[in-house]
Design a protein around this motif. Sequence first.
Motif, PDB file in Angstrom:
ATOM      1  N   ASN A  91       0.828  -1.128   0.062  1.00  0.00           N
ATOM      2  CA  ASN A  91       0.032  -0.135   0.155  1.00  0.00           C
ATOM      3  C   ASN A  91       0.746   1.366   0.041  1.00  0.00           C
ATOM      4  O   ASN A  91       0.289   2.358   0.326  1.00  0.00           O
ATOM      5  N   GLN A  92       2.097   1.083  -0.165  1.00  0.00           N
ATOM      6  CA  GLN A  92       3.139   2.325  -0.060  1.00  0.00           C
ATOM      7  C   GLN A  92       2.627   3.475  -1.128  1.00  0.00           C
ATOM      8  O   GLN A  92       2.893   4.527  -0.851  1.00  0.00           O
ATOM      9  N   PHE A  93       1.904   2.981  -2.231  1.00  0.00           N
ATOM     10  CA  PHE A  93       1.417   4.056  -3.099  1.00  0.00           C
ATOM     11  C   PHE A  93       0.607   5.204  -2.547  1.00  0.00           C
ATOM     12  O   PHE A  93       0.483   6.332  -3.048  1.00  0.00           O
ATOM     13  N   TYR A  94       0.123   4.952  -1.479  1.00  0.00           N
ATOM     14  CA  TYR A  94      -0.826   5.974  -0.631  1.00  0.00           C
ATOM     15  C   TYR A  94       0.060   7.301  -0.169  1.00  0.00           C
ATOM     16  O   TYR A  94      -0.438   8.271  -0.257  1.00  0.00           O
ATOM     17  N   ILE A  95       1.133   6.924  -0.177  1.00  0.00           N
ATOM     18  CA  ILE A  95       2.269   8.030   0.290  1.00  0.00           C
ATOM     19  C   ILE A  95       2.365   9.195  -1.035  1.00  0.00           C
ATOM     20  O   ILE A  95       2.097  10.182  -0.916  1.00  0.00           O
TER      21      ILE A  95
END
Length: 246
Positions: free
Chosen positions: A75-79
């Motif tokens: 889910n790192q793309f949320y950053i």
Amino acid sequence: MKKNDFPLYFYDSLESTNEKLKEITEEKDIPEFSVVMAGHQTAGKGQEGNSWESEKGKNLTVSILLKPDFLSPANQFYISKIVSIALLWILKELSIESKIKWPNDIYVGDKKIAGILIENKIMGNTLSESIVGIGLNVNQQEFLSGAKNPVSIKDILNKDVDINDTLENLLEKLMFLYKGPYEGETDTIDEAYLKNLYRREGIFSFRDINGEFQAEISDIETSGILVLRDTKGNVRRYAFKEVEFV
Ligand code: BTN
């Protein structure tokens, strides 16, 4: 939360705020939203090993520390999403309509006004540290490095804008948006990201390893994968650097 609640490390001149923030976090434990800001970067880093040009004292060049250990690496793309949206919002407050060029360049028309370089540290199954590097062209009007299509706030508004106010505003927006993934409320962020994508509607030219083709943006997957539908109806999925806008 006000910006002043968090440490701000200001340097007149340094190589790269991302590198400096990494150094500091290796030396000591500092809180989330600690900021390293540079008056001038002598070796600003861009994506894909490029450099980032920024004239002394003219622009916002900062790195912000996040510790999004509530996010899995998947889910790192949320950053990327929340930082992009925060930049869109501060520009909108200045009456500048901007778009997010996937994955996280900020564009006004066909020109780039801001770049984001996020460097993540993964521990186990969580994102232990995220160094969010932001370069926003504020008052610079001459770009010398041959950057393809730069534009600044001053180019658009014809007036100088205060860099410290811009940082404070950016941090406020970012803190607000950060609550989304923290509380597991990501629908509005997904929607805002997709809605504000550059070339969201219509057929455009793209280039991948096999050459140029025409396609429309169909979706962005949670992981950040760009999903295109080409004019033959084929669905094509791309990770960052695997495809470019022509
Ligand atoms: C891009 O290539 O679009 C990303 C540019 C990111 C530039 C910023 S400026 C502050 C921070 N420190 C760096 O060395 N790079 C980022």
